[in-house]
Scaffold this motif. Structure first.
Motif, PDB file in Angstrom:
ATOM      1  N   ALA A   1      21.944 -18.644   2.156  1.00 18.27           N
ATOM      2  CA  ALA A   1      22.012 -18.392   0.713  1.00 18.27           C
ATOM      3  C   ALA A   1      20.864 -19.101  -0.009  1.00 18.27           C
TER       4      ALA A   1
ATOM      5  N   ALA B   1      17.788 -17.067   0.530  1.00  8.74           N
ATOM      6  CA  ALA B   1      17.811 -15.854  -0.303  1.00  8.74           C
ATOM      7  C   ALA B   1      17.486 -16.193  -1.751  1.00  8.74           C
TER       8      ALA B   1
ATOM      9  N   LEU C   1      14.188 -14.993  -3.876  1.00  9.24           N
ATOM     10  CA  LEU C   1      14.285 -14.307  -5.165  1.00  9.24           C
ATOM     11  C   LEU C   1      13.335 -14.958  -6.178  1.00  9.24           C
TER      12      LEU C   1
ATOM     13  N   LEU D   1      23.952 -27.995  -1.806  1.00 18.01           N
ATOM     14  CA  LEU D   1      24.029 -26.797  -2.659  1.00 18.01           C
ATOM     15  C   LEU D   1      23.522 -27.119  -4.064  1.00 18.01           C
TER      16      LEU D   1
ATOM     17  N   PHE E   1      24.933 -22.966 -10.844  1.00 11.68           N
ATOM     18  CA  PHE E   1      24.628 -21.640 -10.297  1.00 11.68           C
ATOM     19  C   PHE E   1      24.313 -20.656 -11.420  1.00 11.68           C
TER      20      PHE E   1
ATOM     21  N   GLY F   1      19.324  -9.726  -0.896  1.00 10.51           N
ATOM     22  CA  GLY F   1      19.245 -11.171  -1.120  1.00 10.51           C
ATOM     23  C   GLY F   1      20.056 -11.588  -2.326  1.00 10.51           C
ATOM     24  N   LEU F   2      19.971 -10.791  -3.385  1.00 16.94           N
ATOM     25  CA  LEU F   2      20.719 -11.114  -4.603  1.00 16.94           C
ATOM     26  C   LEU F   2      22.223 -11.052  -4.334  1.00 16.94           C
TER      27      LEU F   2
ATOM     28  N   VAL G   1      23.679 -11.468  -1.448  1.00 12.47           N
ATOM     29  CA  VAL G   1      24.021 -12.620  -0.601  1.00 12.47           C
ATOM     30  C   VAL G   1      24.202 -13.863  -1.471  1.00 12.47           C
ATOM     31  N   VAL G   2      23.266 -14.042  -2.378  1.00 11.49           N
ATOM     32  CA  VAL G   2      23.342 -15.212  -3.262  1.00 11.49           C
ATOM     33  C   VAL G   2      24.623 -15.183  -4.074  1.00 11.49           C
ATOM     34  N   LEU G   3      24.925 -14.008  -4.639  1.00 12.93           N
ATOM     35  CA  LEU G   3      26.104 -13.905  -5.514  1.00 12.93           C
ATOM     36  C   LEU G   3      27.408 -14.086  -4.752  1.00 12.93           C
TER      37      LEU G   3
ATOM     38  N   VAL H   1      27.712 -15.573  -1.435  1.00 12.99           N
ATOM     39  CA  VAL H   1      27.826 -16.738  -0.564  1.00 12.99           C
ATOM     40  C   VAL H   1      27.874 -18.045  -1.357  1.00 12.99           C
ATOM     41  N   ILE H   2      27.055 -18.146  -2.399  1.00 17.62           N
ATOM     42  CA  ILE H   2      27.023 -19.432  -3.114  1.00 17.62           C
ATOM     43  C   ILE H   2      28.377 -19.763  -3.749  1.00 17.62           C
ATOM     44  N   PRO H   3      29.071 -18.798  -4.392  1.00 13.62           N
ATOM     45  CA  PRO H   3      30.416 -19.150  -4.873  1.00 13.62           C
ATOM     46  C   PRO H   3      31.346 -19.600  -3.744  1.00 13.62           C
TER      47      PRO H   3
END
Lengths: 467, 430
Positions: free
Chosen positions: A40, A43, A47, A164, A450, B210-211, B213-215, B217-219
């Motif tokens: 993550a 990624a 971005l 994180l 985030f 990628g976006l 995945v970020v949205l 996985v990070i939560p």
């Protein structure tokens, strides 16, 4: 690298108490979480890397100029008025001085990546060079996790949260998205810190001392603000090296020798070319020649206290958390107010946890544990030292803001970003909120960062330059 | 079964909220009208009664629906804004008009002027015209109250020209055209961006992946870091619902994303030219040739480098003053010297705002001819003890009549209160 081994190298007799420094339950890595974290983070960094336009990170064009020179010429540029790179005048108070004068191994790495990358100019080499910054941040994220597991092995969520949190800081994400020295310096400084703490906790083997030497050598080849790790390394060595004088000296010389072998060539080259081993004097001479009316707060007769009473602390704070482009796009002030509350909450949590530890039996027990070289004493001592390192870095930034007029930037704290992230997460984990609310506070803190990260990317950076 | 249904509903709600967040952020896009980007050196230009400031620009997308403008004010004022479309022959058709009420004493007041969307705006030429409303003609004597429009001295900020009273002027107005559009357009714009920077064999969809995945996985990691279970669907869905709400709450109060707008009329009525007296010729001449630099410490929200302000002297004659923060450099390039020219520079520290903590305030001046310095002086304007001194320098430039001079003024002082402490310079060239 051997830094994570549970016991010192058996080729050398272990020092008394080394085994006791390892907690009874060896840390078990949460590999799934770690893999997801790195995926993550990569990624997210990609971005940012692809969205930030060229030269919309501080001085990217100047950084890229050095990397591109090495890429096309296969050698380092010579810094001199009649050399390969020097600088150019904007006006009598402003100039762009080439980064060729200061250590920059990151440019060599960027040039290597540019050589390897498929595709031609202009995009492939640029994004290959940027990828080095992204990978450096990724390495720092990994090291934050490993350092967290080393320091608080019984709380894996703190290590995960710190790693994180680190990558979610918008300024860190931006630093991983353009060609610069900060990402490299952040990575090698964090590696040095991890090795120092690992050596302290597990004992100093020759192998570990050599790895530390390599890491410190790479620090010496990075941005000068990373050099603050060197006195910290000596302090940790003084605290953790036990046994005979010969035992200690052998490890110190091993680390120092490897560091000198890795980085010495740069200083010799710089001395031969400019008469200045570090290059900073040559850099200042260029500033004086090209921007003669430029003055620093110190030259203007201000004291360091004057600078601290002015806007500098707020500017450092904002540029630590998030300022985009050539530091020309800032969040609206309420975001910084929220970040201030966020930082204050973490500080209160740390104060509460530390206070409880001091008032309780912790302090007296720690003294006894220190004498026995037990892990329980290593943990608070290391945390206090990391806190002092973060404060020392902050003091250095303020001093630089006073002595030079271009160092008022929070990202210069990034060599200490791992301790800062860890202390923030520990602060949230120590809040006196009860078992139900505390996890919610930790989760909310990360969720806030985030969202702020996404707002910084999509609602500030993108509209400012593209859409 | 109910559990799964709730999760499904949660996913739908999260998707809707994320779409709402995206729409809120991207529903109206701001376009900085330059390509490639150049750094904008901000200078505020007075909108004097009887004068018209016109900035032309090319539409860069369909759906032109507004213009963002920035002003600096000393007194409450009104500015009339008109938008015109130009055909290939240059004939102007009025599209919209509005009168903007501006508050007093605002250093950087931004306002959105919105009008009905122009579907065919891509590639067409438009112009924004600023002037004082006709009924402020009586204000002519009070030049000091004139509002100022922020501009960029770096010519090339916009694909267009800045005109003052129909004459080309230096630099461009600082403004942003606004384009309304749908979510699909926003998504396409981002995809186009990704497509434009593809490296090697990496396809555009990779970035969308990628976006996602970020949205996702990070939560999940945030839940894990808070002590929850990694990959726990209820936790992730709950967070995915909460996050866009947090984002919406944060961005709703952000005027950068959610700015109050002034709605323009659909058509601008034709207006007669004002008969107000002309501003001083000097103002116009110097305005054309000033360039400025931003002190390194200055930041985005404090790029108030300097302003050329019309003011009224004690004897009632209009004059030009330079209002500059400390540590500012202002240069006039290639000023053609008239016959028998005498340059007068007068500077005063603003003693009314000074406190002992501010320390001494000084001003420096350099005058150069073809790069060679004639005068370089530095003078304390307010001493550390709070004593005000006057700085007046006169330089006879008769020998340079007809030649081009560079004049540089440098103000230096304590940076702690650069927002409060100012230096006034009264420039005269006769």
């Amino acid at each position: 690298m051997g830094a994570n081994s549970a016991h010192p190298n058996t080729a050398h007799p272990p020092e008394p108490g080394d085994a006791a420094l390892t907690p009874p339950t060896a840390p078990v890595h949460d590999f799934r979480a770690l893999a997801l974290l790195l995926g993550a983070a990569l990624a997210l960094l990609l971005l940012w890397t692809t969205v930030v336009p060229f030269d919309k990170g501080p001085d990217e064009a100047e950084h890229y100029r050095v990397a591109h020179f090495i890429y096309t010429n296969g050698r380092l540029p010579v810094f001199a008025p009649d050399g390969d790179m020097y600088g150019y005048v904007v006006n009598r108070e402003e100039a762009f001085i080439s980064y060729a004068s200061v250590p920059g191994f990151n440019y060599v790495l960027a040039a290597l990546a540019m050589r390897i990358a498929p595709g031609g100019e202009p995009y492939a080499p640029l994004y290959a060079a940027r990828l080095v910054s992204a990978l450096c941040v990724l390495i720092t994220v990994y090291l934050a996790y490993r350092t967290g597991r080393l320091l608080v092995p019984d709380r894996p969520n703190v290590a995960l949260g710190a790693a994180l949190l680190l990558v979610l800081i918008p300024q860190v994400s931006l630093t991983g998205a353009y060609v610069n020295q900060d990402a490299y310096t952040m990575a090698v400084s964090s590696w040095s810190l991890y090795l120092l703490l690992a050596g302290w906790r597990h004992g100093w083997t020759f192998s570990r001392a050599a790895w530390l030497g390599l890491a410190l050598g790479l620090v010496l080849l990075g941005r000068l603000n990373g050099y603050v790790i060197l006195p910290f390394a000596l302090l940790v060595a003084g605290l953790s090296l036990r046994g005979s004088v010969g035992y200690a000296l052998a490890r110190l010389f091993t680390a120092g020798g490897v560091a000198a072998a890795v980085s010495g060539w740069w200083f010799v080259r710089s001395y031969l070319q400019t008469g200045d081993p570090i290059g900073i004097q040559a850099n200042l001479t260029a500033w004086r020649a090209l921007a003669p009316l430029r003055t620093t707060p110190r030259e203007d007769g201000l004291s360091l206290l004057d600078v601290l009473r002015g806007d500098t602390p707020y500017l450092v704070f904002r540029t630590f958390w998030g300022a985009f482009g050539q530091l020309e796009v800032y969040f609206l002030w309420p975001y910084y107010a929220l970040l201030g509350a966020f930082s204050l909450t973490a500080a209160l949590g740390l104060a509460w946890g530390g206070g409880r530890w001091l008032i309780g039996a912790g302090r007296s027990r720690a003294v006894a544990q220190w004498r026995q070289r037990r892990f329980e004493a290593f943990q608070p001592a290391a945390l206090v030292l990391l806190g002092l390192l973060a404060l020392g870095m902050t003091a250095l930034v303020f001093w630089q803001s006073w002595a030079t007029s271009f160092a008022t930037q929070g990202r210069y704290l990034f060599p200490a970003i791992v301790p800062i992230a860890l202390l923030i997460m520990l602060g949230f984990a120590a809040l006196p909120l009860g078992k139900t609310l505390r996890p919610l506070a930790q989760g909310a803190a990360l969720a806030f960062l985030f969202v702020l990260n996404l707002i910084g990317l999509f609602a500030y950076t993108v509209p400012a330059y593209y859409l | 079964m109910l559990h799964r249904l709730l999760i499904l509903l949660g996913i739908l709600a999260a998707a809707a909220l994320w779409a709402g967040f995206g729409w809120h952020v991207f529903g109206q896009r701001h376009v900085i009208p330059y390509d490639p980007p150049v750094r904008c050196l901000h200078v505020a230009l007075p909108i004097a009664p009887g004068h018209v400031m016109t900035q032309t620009f090319a539409g860069r997308a369909p759906g032109l629906s507004g213009v963002a403008l920035a002003f600096r004010t000393t007194a409450a004022a009104a500015v009339a804004v008109e938008l015109h479309a130009h055909d290939a022959q240059g004939a102007a058709t009025p599209l919209a008009a509005a009168t903007l009420p501006l508050p007093a004493n605002h250093p950087f007041y931004t306002v959105h002027v919105v009008f009905p969307s122009q579907a065919e705006s891509d590639g067409k030429t438009y112009s924004v015209r600023l002037r004082r409303p006709a009924d402020t003609g009586a204000d002519a004597a009070n030049l000091g109250a004139a509002p100022l429009a922020w501009s960029c001295w770096s010519d090339g900020f916009a694909h267009g020209e800045l005109y003052v009273d129909g004459d080309p002027a230096h630099g461009d107005l600082y403004f942003q055209p606004l384009y309304g559009r749908g979510a699909a357009d926003a998504a396409r714009a981002v995809t186009d961006r990704f497509q434009g920077i593809r490296v090697g064999i990496v396809p555009a969809w990779f970035w969308w992946l990628g976006l996602i995945v970020v949205l996702l996985v990070i939560p999940s990691l945030a839940v894990r870091a808070a002590g929850g279970r990694l990959g726990s669907p209820p936790h992730i869905v709950a967070l995915l619902v909460v996050l866009p709400l947090v984002g919406l709450a944060m961005s709703w109060g952000d005027p950068r994303l959610h700015r109050p707008a002034v709605h323009a009329n659909a058509a601008a009525p034709p207006r007669a030219a004002s008969s107000a007296p002309a501003a001083p010729q000097l103002l116009h001449a110097l305005r054309q040739q000033a360039v400025g630099s931003i002190a390194p410490q200055e930041t985005w929200d404090r790029q108030l480098t300097f302003a050329l302000e019309p003011a009224t002297a004690a004897d009632g004659t209009p004059r030009l003053v330079l209002r500059a923060s400390v540590n500012t450099t202002v240069a006039w390039r290639d000023v053609t010297i008239p016959a028998n020219a005498l340059l007068t520079v007068r500077a005063d520290g603003d003693l009314g705002r000074w406190t002992p903590d501010d320390g001494p305030i000084a001003v420096g001046m350099t005058v150069a001819v073809d790069g060679q310095e004639l005068v370089t002086e530095r003078e304390i304007l307010i001493t550390a003890a709070g004593e005000a001194r006057e700085f007046i320098r006169q330089l006879d430039l008769a020998a340079y009549a007809g030649r081009a001079l560079d004049l540089t003024l440098t103000t230096q002082g304590d940076t702690r209160n650069s927002a409060r402490l100012v230096v006034w310079s009264d420039l005269r060239l006769r």
